[in-house]
Scaffold this motif. Structure first.
Motif, mmCIF file in Angstrom:
data_model
loop_
_atom_site.group_PDB
_atom_site.id
_atom_site.type_symbol
_atom_site.label_atom_id
_atom_site.label_comp_id
_atom_site.label_asym_id
_atom_site.label_seq_id
_atom_site.Cartn_x
_atom_site.Cartn_y
_atom_site.Cartn_z
ATOM 1 N N LEU A 30 0.826 -1.220 0.000
ATOM 2 C CA LEU A 30 0.000 0.000 0.000
ATOM 3 C C LEU A 30 0.855 1.264 0.000
ATOM 4 C CD1 LEU A 30 -2.821 -0.779 2.616
ATOM 5 C CD2 LEU A 30 -2.910 -1.001 0.134
ATOM 6 N N THR A 31 2.140 1.123 -0.255
ATOM 7 C CA THR A 31 3.034 2.277 -0.234
ATOM 8 C C THR A 31 2.447 3.401 -1.085
ATOM 9 O OG1 THR A 31 4.927 0.814 0.079
ATOM 10 C CG2 THR A 31 5.398 3.048 -0.692
ATOM 11 N N GLY A 32 2.329 4.573 -0.468
ATOM 12 C CA GLY A 32 1.807 5.740 -1.172
ATOM 13 C C GLY A 32 0.288 5.853 -1.162
ATOM 14 N N ALA A 33 -0.401 4.965 -0.456
ATOM 15 C CA ALA A 33 -1.874 5.012 -0.406
ATOM 16 C C ALA A 33 -2.348 6.345 0.153
ATOM 17 C CB ALA A 33 -2.420 3.873 0.445
ATOM 18 N N GLU A 34 -3.468 6.807 -0.367
ATOM 19 C CA GLU A 34 -4.051 8.076 0.072
ATOM 20 C C GLU A 34 -5.167 7.866 1.096
ATOM 21 O OE1 GLU A 34 -3.066 11.235 -0.765
ATOM 22 O OE2 GLU A 34 -1.343 10.242 -1.680
ATOM 23 N N TYR A 35 -5.139 6.772 1.787
ATOM 24 C CA TYR A 35 -6.103 6.496 2.856
ATOM 25 C C TYR A 35 -5.364 5.823 4.004
ATOM 26 C CZ TYR A 35 -6.180 1.747 0.862
ATOM 27 O OH TYR A 35 -5.827 0.516 0.387
ATOM 28 N N ALA A 36 -6.053 5.539 5.084
ATOM 29 C CA ALA A 36 -5.445 4.950 6.287
ATOM 30 C C ALA A 36 -4.289 5.832 6.776
ATOM 31 C CB ALA A 36 -4.979 3.511 6.015
ATOM 32 N N ARG A 37 -4.501 7.140 6.708
ATOM 33 C CA ARG A 37 -3.434 8.062 7.091
ATOM 34 C C ARG A 37 -3.536 8.523 8.535
ATOM 35 N NH1 ARG A 37 -4.309 11.900 2.086
ATOM 36 N NH2 ARG A 37 -6.377 11.394 2.794
ATOM 37 N N GLY A 38 -4.684 8.396 9.131
ATOM 38 C CA GLY A 38 -4.820 8.868 10.500
ATOM 39 C C GLY A 38 -5.853 8.078 11.277
ATOM 40 N N LEU A 39 -5.656 8.061 12.574
ATOM 41 C CA LEU A 39 -6.573 7.356 13.464
ATOM 42 C C LEU A 39 -6.424 7.995 14.833
ATOM 43 C CD1 LEU A 39 -8.489 4.909 13.794
ATOM 44 C CD2 LEU A 39 -6.481 3.537 14.326
ATOM 45 N N SER A 40 -7.514 8.481 15.378
ATOM 46 C CA SER A 40 -7.473 9.117 16.685
ATOM 47 C C SER A 40 -8.751 8.759 17.443
ATOM 48 C CB SER A 40 -7.343 10.631 16.517
ATOM 49 O OG SER A 40 -7.186 11.233 17.777
ATOM 50 N N LEU A 41 -8.595 7.869 18.422
ATOM 51 C CA LEU A 41 -9.717 7.403 19.246
ATOM 52 C C LEU A 41 -9.229 7.224 20.677
ATOM 53 C CD1 LEU A 41 -10.995 4.613 16.814
ATOM 54 C CD2 LEU A 41 -12.159 6.777 17.285
ATOM 55 N N SER A 42 -10.133 6.898 21.579
ATOM 56 C CA SER A 42 -9.755 6.647 22.973
ATOM 57 C C SER A 42 -9.308 5.204 23.142
ATOM 58 C CB SER A 42 -10.933 6.923 23.901
ATOM 59 O OG SER A 42 -11.270 8.289 23.864
ATOM 60 N N THR A 98 -14.116 -6.364 7.719
ATOM 61 C CA THR A 98 -12.923 -6.623 6.924
ATOM 62 C C THR A 98 -11.946 -7.410 7.787
ATOM 63 O OG1 THR A 98 -13.218 -4.586 5.659
ATOM 64 C CG2 THR A 98 -10.990 -5.516 5.709
ATOM 65 N N ALA A 99 -11.430 -8.487 7.239
ATOM 66 C CA ALA A 99 -10.522 -9.355 7.989
ATOM 67 C C ALA A 99 -9.098 -9.181 7.458
ATOM 68 C CB ALA A 99 -10.977 -10.804 7.877
ATOM 69 N N ALA A 100 -8.465 -8.118 7.886
ATOM 70 C CA ALA A 100 -7.101 -7.838 7.453
ATOM 71 C C ALA A 100 -6.461 -6.829 8.393
ATOM 72 C CB ALA A 100 -7.095 -7.293 6.029
ATOM 73 N N SER A 101 -5.142 -6.787 8.356
ATOM 74 C CA SER A 101 -4.383 -5.830 9.158
ATOM 75 C C SER A 101 -3.718 -4.818 8.240
ATOM 76 C CB SER A 101 -3.294 -6.562 9.953
ATOM 77 O OG SER A 101 -3.860 -7.499 10.828
ATOM 78 N N PHE A 102 -3.556 -3.622 8.753
ATOM 79 C CA PHE A 102 -2.844 -2.564 8.061
ATOM 80 C C PHE A 102 -1.518 -2.390 8.789
ATOM 81 C CE2 PHE A 102 -7.268 -1.912 7.262
ATOM 82 C CZ PHE A 102 -7.329 -1.463 5.950
ATOM 83 N N ILE A 103 -0.419 -2.485 8.053
ATOM 84 C CA ILE A 103 0.899 -2.386 8.680
ATOM 85 C C ILE A 103 1.544 -1.058 8.273
ATOM 86 C CG2 ILE A 103 3.111 -3.521 9.086
ATOM 87 C CD1 ILE A 103 1.832 -6.128 8.041
ATOM 88 N N PHE A 104 1.964 -0.301 9.283
ATOM 89 C CA PHE A 104 2.571 1.013 9.092
ATOM 90 C C PHE A 104 4.069 0.932 9.352
ATOM 91 C CE2 PHE A 104 -1.813 1.797 9.761
ATOM 92 C CZ PHE A 104 -2.121 3.012 9.174
ATOM 93 N N ASP A 105 4.839 1.692 8.572
ATOM 94 C CA ASP A 105 6.283 1.715 8.785
ATOM 95 C C ASP A 105 6.622 2.607 9.976
ATOM 96 O OD1 ASP A 105 6.276 4.396 7.836
ATOM 97 O OD2 ASP A 105 7.049 3.824 5.857
ATOM 98 N N THR A 106 7.912 2.690 10.298
ATOM 99 C CA THR A 106 8.336 3.438 11.487
ATOM 100 C C THR A 106 8.145 4.947 11.345
ATOM 101 O OG1 THR A 106 10.626 3.497 10.695
ATOM 102 C CG2 THR A 106 10.020 1.661 12.159
ATOM 103 N N GLN A 107 7.847 5.396 10.132
ATOM 104 C CA GLN A 107 7.573 6.818 9.895
ATOM 105 C C GLN A 107 6.078 7.124 9.975
ATOM 106 O OE1 GLN A 107 10.199 9.040 9.593
ATOM 107 N NE2 GLN A 107 11.131 7.132 10.268
ATOM 108 N N GLY A 108 5.264 6.102 10.224
ATOM 109 C CA GLY A 108 3.824 6.300 10.364
ATOM 110 C C GLY A 108 3.054 6.259 9.056
#
Length: 178
Positions: free
Chosen positions: A13-25, A141-151
């Protein structure tokens, strides 16, 4: 190490324009966001605590991978996002993620916040009625999103790929130079 598309066993997904942020409790009621985990490889999974198979298997595999990495495992962060805030209380979420790995974070939002987070990640979820109003289940959806160390989101890891595929992709991201 480069970002060769052939390297990942999951979907690149390198360069994807989604899954860029997540802010919840989180499970302790504190506001959390993905940006605070920079420096770590972050694995985000949407699910629910009463899931009979996909969710516990995914979290168990992630915990196994993290343990198998030894000291490098400290640079891996599991993040579980509930799609069932109606039943998944903070107390229940805390006990649930702690049973896999005490470092895992569980996130929860209102119905509106959950919808917004799912939309940002292009994650599907829907309530499926049961025999009683309380016995419903959740399709998701049954999948994981993996982020690099730069977020940055880098890999979409489908359920059923197994711990070795997950470990491969996490190791590649841990080895990358910023």
């Amino acid at each position: 190490m480069g970002t060769s598309k052939a390297s990942f066993q999951g979907v690149d997904l390198t360069g994807a324009e989604y899954a860029r942020g997540l802010s919840l409790s989180d499970q302790d009621g504190r506001s959390r966001s993905l940006s605070e985990f920079k420096g770590k490889v972050v694995v985000v999974f949407f699910g629910f605590t009463q899931c009979p198979d996909v969710c516990p298997t995914t979290l168990a595999e992630l915990a196994e991978v993290k343990r198998s990495l030894g000291a490098e495992g400290e640079r891996v962060q599991g993040v579980f996002v509930t799609v069932d805030p109606e039943r998944d209380t903070t107390t229940l979420l805390k006990a649930y993620v702690d049973s896999f790995d005490p470092s895992f974070v569980a996130l929860r939002g209102s119905e509106e916040q959950t919808k917004a987070a799912a939309k940002e990640f292009k994650v599907y979820y829907a309530k499926v009625p049961g025999k009683t109003p309380e016995s419903y289940t959740m399709d998701h959806t049954a999948a994981s999103f993996i982020f690099d160390t730069q977020g940055r989101v880098r890999v979409f890891s489908r359920y059923g790929s197994g711990a070795s595929a997950l470990a491969n992709d996490i190791k590649l991201l841990l080895a990358e130079k910023s």
